[in-house]
Enzyme design. Structure first.
Site, PDB file in Angstrom:
ATOM      1  N   TYR A 214     -13.945  -8.676  33.149  1.00 13.74           N
ATOM      2  CA  TYR A 214     -13.711  -9.873  33.967  1.00 13.74           C
ATOM      3  C   TYR A 214     -14.703 -10.422  34.715  1.00 13.74           C
ATOM      4  O   TYR A 214     -14.943 -11.412  35.550  1.00 13.74           O
ATOM      5  CB  TYR A 214     -12.643  -9.482  35.030  1.00 13.74           C
ATOM      6  N   GLU A 374       3.832 -14.848  22.474  1.00 12.13           N
ATOM      7  CA  GLU A 374       3.094 -14.318  21.199  1.00 12.13           C
ATOM      8  C   GLU A 374       2.463 -15.484  20.548  1.00 12.13           C
ATOM      9  O   GLU A 374       1.309 -15.651  20.030  1.00 12.13           O
ATOM     10  CB  GLU A 374       4.042 -13.573  20.122  1.00 12.13           C
ATOM     11  N   HIS A 377      -0.683 -16.551  22.147  1.00  9.21           N
ATOM     12  CA  HIS A 377      -2.044 -15.521  21.488  1.00  9.21           C
ATOM     13  C   HIS A 377      -2.538 -16.540  20.150  1.00  9.21           C
ATOM     14  O   HIS A 377      -3.844 -16.677  19.938  1.00  9.21           O
ATOM     15  CB  HIS A 377      -1.545 -14.320  21.262  1.00  9.21           C
ATOM     16  N   HIS A 503       1.770   0.434  26.346  1.00 12.93           N
ATOM     17  CA  HIS A 503       0.386   0.204  26.701  1.00 12.93           C
ATOM     18  C   HIS A 503      -0.452   1.571  26.961  1.00 12.93           C
ATOM     19  O   HIS A 503      -1.687   1.356  26.764  1.00 12.93           O
ATOM     20  CB  HIS A 503       0.252  -0.805  27.745  1.00 12.93           C
ATOM     21  N   ARG A 512      -4.244  -7.140  32.891  1.00 16.13           N
ATOM     22  CA  ARG A 512      -4.316  -8.608  32.157  1.00 16.13           C
ATOM     23  C   ARG A 512      -3.062  -9.298  32.512  1.00 16.13           C
ATOM     24  O   ARG A 512      -2.761 -10.520  32.576  1.00 16.13           O
ATOM     25  CB  ARG A 512      -4.578  -8.370  30.762  1.00 16.13           C
TER      26      ARG A 512
HETATM   27  C1  KAW Z   1       5.400  -9.978  29.628  1.00 16.34           C
HETATM   28  C2  KAW Z   1       4.464 -10.800  29.339  1.00 16.34           C
HETATM   29  C3  KAW Z   1       4.840 -12.222  29.021  1.00 16.34           C
HETATM   30  C4  KAW Z   1       6.414 -12.439  29.182  1.00 16.34           C
HETATM   31  C5  KAW Z   1       7.336 -11.509  29.330  1.00 16.34           C
HETATM   32  C6  KAW Z   1       7.016 -10.165  29.586  1.00 16.34           C
HETATM   33  N1  KAW Z   1       7.551  -8.978  29.482  1.00 16.34           N
HETATM   34  C7  KAW Z   1       6.600  -7.988  29.846  1.00 16.34           C
HETATM   35  C8  KAW Z   1       5.621  -8.597  29.567  1.00 16.34           C
HETATM   36  C9  KAW Z   1       4.150  -7.551  29.869  1.00 16.34           C
HETATM   37  C10 KAW Z   1       3.857  -6.889  28.691  1.00 16.34           C
HETATM   38  C11 KAW Z   1       5.005  -5.806  28.401  1.00 16.34           C
HETATM   39  O1  KAW Z   1       5.676  -5.963  27.552  1.00 16.34           O
HETATM   40  O2  KAW Z   1       4.886  -4.838  29.279  1.00 16.34           O
HETATM   41  N2  KAW Z   1       3.675  -7.802  27.317  1.00 16.34           N
HETATM   42  C12 KAW Z   1       3.495  -7.388  26.196  1.00 16.34           C
HETATM   43  O3  KAW Z   1       2.888  -6.174  26.134  1.00 16.34           O
HETATM   44  C13 KAW Z   1       3.511  -8.400  25.127  1.00 16.34           C
HETATM   45  C14 KAW Z   1       2.586  -7.923  23.793  1.00 16.34           C
HETATM   46  C15 KAW Z   1       1.417  -8.482  23.685  1.00 16.34           C
HETATM   47  O4  KAW Z   1       1.471  -9.813  23.312  1.00 16.34           O
HETATM   48  O5  KAW Z   1       0.793  -8.593  24.975  1.00 16.34           O
HETATM   49  C16 KAW Z   1       0.186  -7.835  22.769  1.00 16.34           C
HETATM   50  C17 KAW Z   1       0.038  -6.195  23.358  1.00 16.34           C
HETATM   51  C18 KAW Z   1      -0.578  -5.483  22.660  1.00 16.34           C
HETATM   52  C19 KAW Z   1      -2.079  -5.511  22.416  1.00 16.34           C
HETATM   53  C20 KAW Z   1      -2.831  -4.466  21.510  1.00 16.34           C
HETATM   54  C21 KAW Z   1      -1.924  -3.953  20.590  1.00 16.34           C
HETATM   55  C22 KAW Z   1      -0.564  -4.375  20.540  1.00 16.34           C
HETATM   56  C23 KAW Z   1       0.016  -4.951  21.367  1.00 16.34           C
HETATM   57  N3  KAW Z   1      -1.005  -8.357  22.797  1.00 16.34           N
HETATM   58  C24 KAW Z   1      -1.387  -8.750  21.856  1.00 16.34           C
HETATM   59  O6  KAW Z   1      -0.771  -8.831  20.785  1.00 16.34           O
HETATM   60  C25 KAW Z   1      -2.826  -9.374  21.935  1.00 16.34           C
HETATM   61  C26 KAW Z   1      -3.283 -10.383  20.811  1.00 16.34           C
HETATM   62  C27 KAW Z   1      -4.439 -11.055  20.983  1.00 16.34           C
HETATM   63  C28 KAW Z   1      -5.359 -10.829  22.096  1.00 16.34           C
HETATM   64  C29 KAW Z   1      -4.767 -10.216  23.421  1.00 16.34           C
HETATM   65  C30 KAW Z   1      -3.634  -9.314  23.103  1.00 16.34           C
HETATM   66 ZN    ZN Z   2       0.494 -10.662  24.939  1.00 14.66          ZN
END
Ligand code: KAW
Ligand code: ZN
EC number: 3.4.-.-
Length: 644
Positions: A214, A374, A377, A503, A512
Site C-alpha cells: 500500500y 470477477e 478483475h 483466504h 484489500r
Molecule cells: C466480496 C467482494 C465483493 C463482492 C461481494 C463479496 N462478497 C465477499 C467478498 C470478499 C471476498 C470473499 O469472498 O470473502 N471475495 C472474494 O474473495 C472474491 C474472489 C476474488 O475475486 O477476490 C479472488 C480471490 C482469490 C485470490 C487469490 C487466489 C484465488 C482467489 N481474487 C482474484 O481472483 C484476483 C485476481 C486478480 C487480482 C487480484 C485478485
Molecule cells: Zn476479487
C-alpha cells in the site's frame, strides 16, 4: 491471479550485460535489460499459470505434484533474476520508473527462502492447505444413506435459505469440523516459514511485507480512523438486525448480546443479504429486490450472467472479453466428478491476452454480483495489458477488488434491473428506498468489521502477538469485538476456525476487501458525477455513460505504474481514502436506523464493548438528559438518605 509463482531454470542471457563486477548505472542499458526480462518472465509466468490452472480445475495427485514442481522452478527464476539485477545494476540514481521496476523485481516473496528444503516444504504446505479446504465436505446419514455436501452450492444454499436454528448450527459446526483441525498444524508451520521468507526480503514479518504493497507508512492508522468513522453505522445496523432475529429465533438471541454467528445466511456472518426477508423495513413495499426468482423464471444460466456483465462493461466503452475467455474459462462446477477449487477467481496468464475466470456459478442474484466482481478483475487485466509485466497489477490490491463492485452498485439499482428485464416495475417511494438501502447495507455495511478483522488476526499471528496456542481464542475475541457475534457452540484450540475461511489456507491477504468497500463508493460517486447523475447517490446508474467509462479506463490503464494516490486522483480528484462517499450513500438509511433504534430504546453494542444508548436522532439534549437523569436522581436519593 496475476503473476502466480512457478517456472524454468535461470535465463542466462539476462546475465550477459556486465562482466566488470561492479553494478552499472547506465540507465539505457538497464532499460534494455528490463525489456528482455519482461519477455522472458511472461513465458515463465504463463507456464506457472498453466500448471496452477490445471491443478485448480482438476485436483489430483499428479496435477498437484506438477503445480508444486513448476512453482519451485518459478521461484528459482525469480531468485536468480533478483540476484542478477542486484549484481548488474546500480539503480539508485536512475529515474523513478526504472527504480520502481528494479524495486519490484528484487522484492521476491517466498522465493527469498535460502534453504531449498524449506522452500519445498513451504510450497507443499500451501498446496496441501488449498486442497484440504477445497475438498472439504459435510456428511450426514439420511435414510441410512451417507450424503456428503460440498461447500458450493450445497452448504451455501442451506445457510442462505434455512431458518431452522438447529439445522443451521449443524451446517455451521459441520463445516468447521471438516476443514479446520487438519489445517491447524499446517498453518502453524506455514507462519514460521513464511515469516522467514519475509525476513529474508527485509521485512519484519509476512504482515509487514503485505502492508508494504500500500506504500503508505500510516496505513494501519489510516484504516483505524476510517473504521472508527464507520462504526456507528455498523452498530446501528447490528442492533436493528439483532431485534429482528430475536423476533424470529426467540430468546436464543439476547437483546444485549453478541448474535449467534450461524443466523446470518452466510458461513462467516460476513454479509447478511440472505436474511433480508427477516429484516425488511417495509415488507409491503418493493425496493429490497432479490431478482433470483426472476432469473430462474427467465431461465438464466452462467453464460447468460457473464454476458450481462460483459455488456455493462462494453456499454461504458470498455473492452469485451476475448474469444479465448469464453472458450477457456470454467464458469460452472464440472459434472464429470472432478474435484476443483470452486472459490471464484480471475486469472491473467501474462501472455497472449489469455484471461480466464474460474467460478462455480449458481443462478442467484448474489452470484450475478460476484460475476461482476470477477469481471472487474478481468477488465483491469485487459486495460493494463500493454503495461510491462511488472506494472500489471492494481494501483493497490483494494483497487483491483473494487472495479467490478463499482459496476455492481449500478447494476443492483431498481432502475437498472428493470432496464435489463430482471424487474417488472420501479416504484418511486421513500419506503422502497429504505428497503433498497437496507438490502445494500446487509451486503456492504455488515461486511466492514469482517473485512477489517481478518488481517488484524493475521498480522498479529505473523508478528507473534497471537501464538499458536491461542489461534482460535483470539479469532473469536476479534469476531466478537468487531462483528458483535458469538459462536453457537463451544470452541477450543483443537479447532481452527480461521482456516475455514478460504483466504486463510489460500494465503490471500484480506484487508484489500475492506479497502475496496471504502474506495468503491469514492469511485462510484466520482463516476456518477461524470455521468451527469443528479439526485441521491444510491439511485445512480452509470450504464451507457462513456464519460464515466473513460474516467475509469484512464485509471485502470495505469495499472501499478504509479503509487495509488495518483490513480485515486485520476478517477476522483482526491488523493486519499475516505469514508465520506460511503456515508453519503447510506445517509437516508443511517437516519432511519437511528430513529428506529431510538424508538425501540435499543442498546447499541454488546458485552465486551462499551455500551452506548441508541441516539435520539432529533435532539442530543434529550439523549444527555436520558443518560444523566437516572444518575442525578440516584445521587439525590443518596444525599437525602445520608442526611436522614
Ligand atoms: C466480496 C467482494 C465483493 C463482492 C461481494 C463479496 N462478497 C465477499 C467478498 C470478499 C471476498 C470473499 O469472498 O470473502 N471475495 C472474494 O474473495 C472474491 C474472489 C476474488 O475475486 O477476490 C479472488 C480471490 C482469490 C485470490 C487469490 C487466489 C484465488 C482467489 N481474487 C482474484 O481472483 C484476483 C485476481 C486478480 C487480482 C487480484 C485478485
Ligand atoms: Zn476479487
Amino acid at each position: 491471479m496475476s503473476c502466480q509463482t512457478s517456472s524454468v531454470s535461470a535465463i542466462l542471457f539476462l546475465l550477459a550485460v556486465s562482466v566488470s563486477g561492479t553494478p552499472s548505472s547506465d540507465e539505457t542499458a538497464a532499460i534494455a535489460w528490463l525489456e528482455r526480462y519482461n519477455t522472458q518472465a511472461q513465458d515463465v509466468y504463463f507456464r506457472s499459470s498453466t500448471a496452477s490452472w490445471a491443478y485448480n480445475t482438476n485436483i489430483t495427485d499428479e496435477t498437484q505434484q506438477r503445480q508444486v514442481e513448476v512453482s519451485l522452478e518459478t521461484s528459482q527464476f525469480i531468485k536468480e533474476i533478483a540476484q542478477n539485477a542486484t549484481a548488474l545494476w546500480d539503480w539508485s540514481g536512475m529515474s523513478f520508473d526504472t527504480k520502481r521496476k528494479f524495486d519490484s523485481i528484487t522484492n521476491i516473496g517466498s522465493a527469498a527462502l535460502q534453504d531449498q528444503t524449506k522452500l519445498e516444504r513451504l510450497t507443499n504446505i500451501q498446496s496441501d492447505m488449498r486442497r484440504i479446504y477445497s475438498t472439504a465436505k459435510v456428511c450426514e446419514t439420511v435414510d441410512g444413506q451417507e450424503n456428503c455436501m460440498d461447500f458450493e452450492p450445497d452448504l451455501t444454499r442451506e445457510l442462505a435459505t434455512g431458518r431452522d436454528y438447529d439445522r443451521l448450527q449443524f451446517i455451521w459446526d459441520g463445516w468447521r469440523a471438516s476443514a479446520g483441525p487438519s489445517l491447524r498444524p499446517l498453518y502453524q508451520e506455514f507462519v514460521s516459514l513464511s515469516n522467514e521468507a519475509a525476513q529474508a526480503n527485509g521485512y519484519a514479518d509476512t504482515g509487514a511485507s503485505w502492508r508494504s504493497s500500500y506504500e503508505v507508512d500510516t496505513f494501519e492508522q489510516d484504516l483505524e480512523n476510517i473504521y472508527e468513522e464507520l462504526k456507528p453505522l455498523y452498530l446501528n445496523l447490528h442492533a436493528y438486525v439483532r431485534r429482528k432475529l430475536r423476533e424470529t429465533y426467540g430468546t436464543r438471541v439476547g437483546l444485549t448480546d453478541p448474535i449467534p454467528a450461524h443466523l446470518f445466511g452466510n458461513m462467516w456472518s460476513q454479509q447478511w443479504n440472505n436474511i433480508f426477508d427477516l429484516v425488511e423495513p417495509y415488507p409491503n413495499k418493493p425496493g429490497g429486490i432479490d431478482v433470483t426468482p426472476k432469473m430462474v423464471e427467465l431461465n438464466y444460466n452462467a453464460t447468460h450472467m457473464f454476458r450481462v456483465s460483459e455488456e455493462f462493461f462494453t456499454s461504458l466503452g470498455l473492452g469485451a472479453m476475448p474469444d479465448t475467455f469464453w472458450e477457456r474459462s470454467m464458469i460452472v462446477r464440472p459434472t464429470d466428478g472432478r474435484e476443483v477449487v470452486c472459490y471464484a477467481s480471475a486469472w491473467d496468464f501474462s501472455r497472449d491476452r489469455d484471461f480466464r475466470i474460474k467460478q462455480c456459478t449458481d443462478v442467484t442474484m448474489e452470484d450475478l454480483l460476484t460475476v461482476h466482481h470477477e469481471m472487474g478483475h478481468i477488465q483491469y487485466f485487459i486495460q493494463y495489458a500493454d503495461q510491462p509485466l511488472i506494472y500489471r497489477g492494481g494501483a493497490n490490491p483494494g483497487f483491483h477488488e473494487a472495479v467490478g463492485d463499482v459496476l455492481a452498485l449500478s447494476v443492483a439499482t431498481p432502475k437498472h434491473l428493470k432496464q435489463i428485464g430482471l424487474l417488472d416495475e420501479v416504484t418511486e417511494d421513500p419506503d422502497a428506498d429504505i428497503n433498497f438501502l437496507m438490502a445494500t447495507a446487509l451486503e456492504k455495511i455488515a461486511f466492514l468489521p469482517f473485512g477489517y478483522l481478518i488481517d488484524q488476526w493475521r498480522w498479529r499471528v505473523f508478528d507473534g502477538t497471537i501464538g499458536s496456542d491461542n489461534y482460535n481464542a483470539e479469532w473469536w475475541r476479534l469476531r466478537t469485538k468487531y462483528q458483535g457475534i458469538k459462536p453457537p457452540s463451544t470452541r477450543d484450540e483443537t479447532l481452527f476456525d480461521p482456516g475455514c475461511k478460504f483466504h486463510i489456507p489460500n494465503n490471500t491477504p484480506y484487508i484489500r476487501y475492506f479497502v475496496s468497500f471504502v474506495v468503491q463508493f469514492q469511485f462510484h460517486e466520482a463516476l456518477c458525477k461524470e455521468a451527469g447523475h443528479t439526485g441521491p447517490l444510491h439511485t445512480c446508474d452509470i450504464y451507457r455513460s462513456t464519460a464515466a467509462g473513460d474516467k475509469l479506463k484512464a485509471m485502470l490503464q495505469m495499472g501499478e505504474s504509479q503509487p495509488w494516490p495518483d490513480a485515486m486522483e485520476a478517477i476522483t480528484g482526491q488523493r486519499s481514502m475516505t469514508a465520506s462517499s460511503l456515508l453519503k450513500y447510506f445517509q437516508p438509511l443511517t437516519d432511519w436506523l437511528k430513529q428506529k433504534n431510538w424508538e425501540n430504546r435499543e442498546r447499541l453494542g454488546w458485552d465486551a464493548e462499551t455500551w452506548q444508548d441508541a441516539k435520539d436522532p432529533a435532539t442530543s439534549f434529550a439523549r444527555a438528559l436520558r443518560t444523566t437523569l437516572p444518575v442525578m436522581l440516584l445521587a439525590l436519593m443518596a444525599a437525602m438518605f445520608f442526611r436522614c
